[in-house]
Write an enzyme that holds these catalytic residues in place. Structure first.
Site, PDB file in Angstrom:
ATOM      1  N   ASP A   1      -6.400 -15.090   7.002  1.00 51.05           N
ATOM      2  CA  ASP A   1      -4.968 -14.870   6.373  1.00 51.05           C
ATOM      3  C   ASP A   1      -3.964 -15.665   6.778  1.00 51.05           C
ATOM      4  O   ASP A   1      -2.827 -15.163   7.177  1.00 51.05           O
ATOM      5  CB  ASP A   1      -4.583 -13.252   6.689  1.00 51.05           C
ATOM      6  CG  ASP A   1      -5.569 -12.326   5.567  1.00 51.05           C
ATOM      7  OD1 ASP A   1      -5.906 -12.826   4.434  1.00 51.05           O
ATOM      8  OD2 ASP A   1      -5.622 -11.301   5.713  1.00 51.05           O
TER       9      ASP A   1
ATOM     10  N   ASP B   1     -11.715 -13.482   8.441  1.00 48.24           N
ATOM     11  CA  ASP B   1     -10.626 -13.511   7.492  1.00 48.24           C
ATOM     12  C   ASP B   1      -9.347 -13.821   8.194  1.00 48.24           C
ATOM     13  O   ASP B   1      -8.612 -13.119   8.819  1.00 48.24           O
ATOM     14  CB  ASP B   1     -10.631 -12.048   6.948  1.00 48.24           C
ATOM     15  CG  ASP B   1      -9.678 -12.037   5.743  1.00 48.24           C
ATOM     16  OD1 ASP B   1      -9.035 -12.961   5.332  1.00 48.24           O
ATOM     17  OD2 ASP B   1      -8.994 -10.886   5.356  1.00 48.24           O
TER      18      ASP B   1
ATOM     19  N   GLU C   1      -8.037 -13.772  -4.155  1.00 49.17           N
ATOM     20  CA  GLU C   1      -7.135 -14.140  -3.116  1.00 49.17           C
ATOM     21  C   GLU C   1      -7.810 -15.500  -2.617  1.00 49.17           C
ATOM     22  O   GLU C   1      -8.987 -15.684  -2.454  1.00 49.17           O
ATOM     23  CB  GLU C   1      -7.025 -13.081  -2.069  1.00 49.17           C
ATOM     24  CG  GLU C   1      -6.700 -13.681  -0.692  1.00 49.17           C
ATOM     25  CD  GLU C   1      -6.363 -12.588   0.515  1.00 49.17           C
ATOM     26  OE1 GLU C   1      -5.981 -11.528   0.100  1.00 49.17           O
ATOM     27  OE2 GLU C   1      -6.580 -12.900   1.546  1.00 49.17           O
TER      28      GLU C   1
ATOM     29  N   ASP D   1       2.062   2.041   3.305  1.00 53.16           N
ATOM     30  CA  ASP D   1       3.103   1.398   4.242  1.00 53.16           C
ATOM     31  C   ASP D   1       4.328   2.100   3.931  1.00 53.16           C
ATOM     32  O   ASP D   1       5.322   1.797   4.852  1.00 53.16           O
ATOM     33  CB  ASP D   1       3.383  -0.052   3.199  1.00 53.16           C
ATOM     34  CG  ASP D   1       1.836  -0.923   3.343  1.00 53.16           C
ATOM     35  OD1 ASP D   1       1.200  -0.818   4.260  1.00 53.16           O
ATOM     36  OD2 ASP D   1       1.939  -1.758   2.533  1.00 53.16           O
TER      37      ASP D   1
ATOM     38  N   HIS E   1     -10.297 -15.132   0.668  1.00 50.85           N
ATOM     39  CA  HIS E   1     -11.248 -14.270   0.192  1.00 50.85           C
ATOM     40  C   HIS E   1     -12.504 -15.356  -0.492  1.00 50.85           C
ATOM     41  O   HIS E   1     -13.550 -15.561  -0.367  1.00 50.85           O
ATOM     42  CB  HIS E   1     -11.046 -13.374  -0.953  1.00 50.85           C
ATOM     43  CG  HIS E   1     -10.301 -12.272  -0.237  1.00 50.85           C
ATOM     44  ND1 HIS E   1      -9.858 -11.088  -0.867  1.00 50.85           N
ATOM     45  CD2 HIS E   1     -10.004 -12.239   1.230  1.00 50.85           C
ATOM     46  CE1 HIS E   1      -9.016 -10.384  -0.239  1.00 50.85           C
ATOM     47  NE2 HIS E   1      -9.036 -10.955   1.058  1.00 50.85           N
TER      48      HIS E   1
ATOM     49  N   HIS F   1       0.981  -1.149  -0.108  1.00 51.85           N
ATOM     50  CA  HIS F   1      -0.020  -0.057   0.086  1.00 51.85           C
ATOM     51  C   HIS F   1       0.944   1.209   0.129  1.00 51.85           C
ATOM     52  O   HIS F   1       1.884   1.314   0.871  1.00 51.85           O
ATOM     53  CB  HIS F   1      -0.889  -0.162   1.292  1.00 51.85           C
ATOM     54  CG  HIS F   1      -1.715  -1.211   1.483  1.00 51.85           C
ATOM     55  ND1 HIS F   1      -1.482  -1.987   2.570  1.00 51.85           N
ATOM     56  CD2 HIS F   1      -2.612  -1.738   0.761  1.00 51.85           C
ATOM     57  CE1 HIS F   1      -2.462  -3.049   2.495  1.00 51.85           C
ATOM     58  NE2 HIS F   1      -3.077  -2.821   1.440  1.00 51.85           N
TER      59      HIS F   1
ATOM     60  N   ASP G   1      -0.256 -13.039   0.483  1.00 52.95           N
ATOM     61  CA  ASP G   1      -0.822 -11.939   1.476  1.00 52.95           C
ATOM     62  C   ASP G   1      -1.446 -12.895   2.623  1.00 52.95           C
ATOM     63  O   ASP G   1      -2.770 -13.107   2.680  1.00 52.95           O
ATOM     64  CB  ASP G   1      -2.017 -11.517   0.481  1.00 52.95           C
ATOM     65  CG  ASP G   1      -2.800 -10.336   1.529  1.00 52.95           C
ATOM     66  OD1 ASP G   1      -2.090 -10.022   2.546  1.00 52.95           O
ATOM     67  OD2 ASP G   1      -3.790  -9.766   1.046  1.00 52.95           O
TER      68      ASP G   1
HETATM   69  C1  XUL Z   1      -7.746  -7.713   2.794  1.00 47.37           C
HETATM   70  C2  XUL Z   1      -6.688  -8.082   1.658  1.00 47.37           C
HETATM   71  C3  XUL Z   1      -5.675  -6.895   1.783  1.00 47.37           C
HETATM   72  C4  XUL Z   1      -5.535  -6.502   0.026  1.00 47.37           C
HETATM   73  C5  XUL Z   1      -4.579  -5.291  -0.259  1.00 47.37           C
HETATM   74  O1  XUL Z   1      -8.388  -8.759   2.836  1.00 47.37           O
HETATM   75  O2  XUL Z   1      -6.421  -8.908   1.232  1.00 47.37           O
HETATM   76  O3  XUL Z   1      -4.564  -7.029   2.190  1.00 47.37           O
HETATM   77  O4  XUL Z   1      -4.776  -7.531  -0.547  1.00 47.37           O
HETATM   78  O5  XUL Z   1      -5.054  -4.118   0.368  1.00 47.37           O
HETATM   79 MN    MN Z   2      -5.386  -9.587  -0.412  1.00 48.28          MN
END
Ligand code: XUL
Ligand code: MN
Length: 365
Positions: A251, A249, A211, A51, A214, A48, A281
């Site tokens: 991750d 979420d 992703e 960041d 997601h 980002h 990610d």
């Molecule tokens: C949120 C996500 C973010 C994007 C970047 O779930 O995946 O980290 O990848 O903004």
């Molecule tokens: Mn992501």
């Protein structure tokens, strides 16, 4: 084909905080994050803009930070493969950026994205990836989803125009997610995004970044999500991680759950020779300390390499090859008489094939 591995800078800078608890790790400087990635064999990063450059920095500060980042990138050979914006943290966008009911806030969102696009360009990023984390709703009575889509269309058209007018060599992408932090996000799956892109003025400039977590949040098969993007020629990037179903979420580190899903995504990327960066990610566990973050990084990469090796093993396994050859033969007219109707019912060897995937993944074959 030589693969490029990449990490979101935000993943290794993440301090372990969650909605219920304070950070457990100290802050990490983005330049040190770049050096650390290089030291652990990583060739690329996404970020980002914020960041690296805190929002509100003056132009001179921005330029100084960019100069330093570029020098660090040259020294380490690490490149920037995608940029985005974390404007979703800013309270002004609490009811959406591009979809806000306030024209003033929508303009601010575009301003914020164009500033981040400039940063991406200055870092040499070939992609600007947007995950519009606040572009959703809890209260559908407050905004028609059609209005939201029209506003998203206007917003993405404006950003694509900006990139073209500036002459930047940069494509745009959308990262779908079905929910979190909003109750429901409007651009929720790869399918939604592909349908949406077709409504833009220049659909050819915009792609999708699926992703895995997601897709899992939406209850979908991540490999099928990736396949739709590949099929449409729209796989502009990918975010690899892991996620157990029916949860927030998470991750998780790539390989941290759903090995079979990971296997089929890697199989697709490798078999299709997809040339893009394999971006992770995910977030180190809250129990991980500063040094452990590099164990997390190595774990993600190693998981991908192991799964790619398993893909090769699957391809070369004599029994798998025989089964797949048999399946292929059904497609030809000559063997049709063996199938229904009239002939014996087709015998599908899928039980065995699926079990062979397990044997290969478990290393028992
Ligand atoms: C949120 C996500 C973010 C994007 C970047 O779930 O995946 O980290 O990848 O903004
Ligand atoms: Mn992501």
């Amino acid at each position: 084909m030589k693969r490029t591995f990449s990490f979101g800078l935000w993943t290794i800078m993440h301090r372990g905080g969650d909605p219920f608890g304070a950070p457990t790790r100290g802050p990490r400087d983005p330049l040190d994050a770049i050096s650390g990635l290089a030291a652990h064999g990583v060739q690329a990063f996404e970020l980002h803009a914020e960041d690296l450059i805190p929002w509100g920095s003056r132009l001179a500060e921005r330029d100084d930070l960019i100069r330093k980042a570029r020098r660090r990138m040259e020294d380490t050979g690490v490149v920037c493969v995608a940029c985005g914006s974390d404007m979703f943290v800013d309270p002004v966008f609490k009811d959406g950026g591009m979809v806000s009911n306030e024209a003033r806030v929508r303009s601010l969102a575009i301003e914020r994205y164009t500033a981040a696009i400039d940063v991406g360009h200055l870092l040499g990023a070939p992609l600007f990836n947007i995950w519009g984390g606040r572009d959703g709703a809890e209260v559908d009575a407050g905004r028609s989803p059609i209005d939201a889509l029209k506003r998203l269309r206007d917003g993405f058209n404006a950003l694509a125009d900006y990139i073209a007018r500036q002459g930047y060599a940069m494509r745009l992408s959308i990262e779908p997610k079905p929910n979190e932090p909003r109750g429901d996000l409007y651009l929720s799956t790869v399918g939604h995004v592909l349908g949406f892109i077709a409504t833009l003025d220049h659909p050819e400039r915009v792609g999708v970044v699926p992703e895995l977590a997601h897709a899992a949040l939406a209850g979908l098969n991540p490999a099928h999500e990736v396949a739709h993007a590949l099929y449409a020629g729209k796989l502009f990037g990918i975010h690899l991680n892991a996620q157990r179903p029916l949860r927030f979420d998470q991750d998780l580190r790539f390989g941290g759950a759903n090995l079979k899903d990971g296997f089929f995504v890697v199989k697709l990327l490798e078999e299709e020779d997809w040339p893009g960066p394999r971006t992770f990610d995910a977030r180190p566990y809250r129990t991980t300390d500063e040094q452990g973050v590099w164990v997390f990084v190595e774990g993600c990469i190693r998981a991908y390499q192991i799964l790619a090796e398993k893909v090769r093993q699957f391809r070369d396994d004599p029994e798998v090859r025989q089964i797949l050859q048999d399946i292929k033969r059904w497609d030809t007219a000559e063997v049709d008489e063996a199938a229904e109707p009239g002939g014996a019912p087709r015998v599908f060897p899928y039980e065995r094939l699926d079990h062979l995937v397990l044997e290969i993944l478990m290393g028992t074959r």
